[in-house]
Design an enzyme around this catalytic site. Structure first.
Site, PDB file in Angstrom:
ATOM      1  N   SER A  10       5.356   1.211   4.051  1.00  0.00           N
ATOM      2  CA  SER A  10       4.554   1.579   5.432  1.00  0.00           C
ATOM      3  C   SER A  10       2.828   2.136   4.825  1.00  0.00           C
ATOM      4  O   SER A  10       2.434   1.024   6.055  1.00  0.00           O
ATOM      5  CB  SER A  10       5.172   3.213   6.238  1.00  0.00           C
ATOM      6  OG  SER A  10       6.392   2.851   6.522  1.00  0.00           O
ATOM      7  N   THR A  11       2.558   2.475   4.696  1.00  0.00           N
ATOM      8  CA  THR A  11       1.497   2.623   3.852  1.00  0.00           C
ATOM      9  C   THR A  11       0.853   1.578   2.379  1.00  0.00           C
ATOM     10  O   THR A  11       1.529   1.565   2.036  1.00  0.00           O
ATOM     11  CB  THR A  11       0.766   3.937   4.732  1.00  0.00           C
ATOM     12  OG1 THR A  11       0.840   4.477   3.463  1.00  0.00           O
ATOM     13  CG2 THR A  11       1.338   4.222   6.006  1.00  0.00           C
TER      14      THR A  11
END
Length: 210
Positions: A10-11
């Site tokens: 996600s990041t």
């Protein structure tokens, strides 16, 4: 049948390639190999995933997409999940996920029995839908807990200063933590320094409920 590995985190702080070795070993144990790898750092709740779209474009009918878990492929809402499935089914691509044992039959010897093939497809499609729904709920639960954490921090006076500062903090939080933008992109869009992005993001994460 070519097998394409898809890896997502996600990041930018998370390692999208973390599961690569386990996926590679899994396939090799089945006497197969991964033809190509695609990885990116982007939210699973968004369809705006360049590498996934490139994979779908590169794949030929009958090829397979290899993933660690269904949530690596989708944390999408119902409408976007239907759209992604349509793109996958358009090329008759197989989904092989480590957390979905029934999908592993795609790596086995070809099953000539038409009825058995039809049953396996139906089971896999049903399980994929179920796991995608669970992944979406998990995403929504996390968002809810994060929102509660923000409100708790506000109520406890963890963030002081003008209201404009609070609005800026929330903007940074949404860009950096929720949408997974890089520190540089977040700083540019929020018109703040890199140091401010890091400080605010860490502060919100520290107040996130378990």
């Amino acid at each position: 049948m070519y097998i394409f590995g898809y890896l997502r985190a996600s990041t930018n702080e998370q390692d999208a390639q973390r599961a690569k070795s386990s996926l590679k070993s899994f396939v090799e144990e089945k006497g197969r190999r991964v033809a190509s790898w695609y990885w990116e750092n982007v939210s699973g709740a968004s369809l705006k995933r360049p590498e996934l779209m490139r994979l779908l474009d590169d794949a030929a009918p009958g090829d397979a997409i290899l993933i660690e878990q269904v949530d690596r492929l989708s944390r999408l809402n119902d409408e976007d999940w239907i759209t992604l499935k349509a793109l996958i089914q358009e090329k008759n691509l197989k989904i092989i996920s480590l957390d979905l044992p029934t999908s592993h039959t795609a790596l086995s010897a070809h099953i000539n029995d038409e009825f058995t093939n039809a049953m396996l497809r139906a089971i896999n499609n049903m399980m994929l839908d179920m796991l995608a729904a669970i992944a979406r709920k998990d995403y929504q639960d996390r968002r809810r807990r994060q929102k509660e954490g923000i409100e708790k921090a506000k109520n406890e006076g963890k963030f002081r200063g003008r209201q404009a500062d609070l609005n800026k903090h929330e903007q940074i939080y949404k860009l950096r933590v929720i949408n997974g933008l890089s520190i540089a992109d977040t700083a540019k869009l929020a018109d703040v320094s890199y140091r401010t992005v890091i400080r605010v993001a860490q502060s919100y994460k520290a107040n996130e409920p378990e």
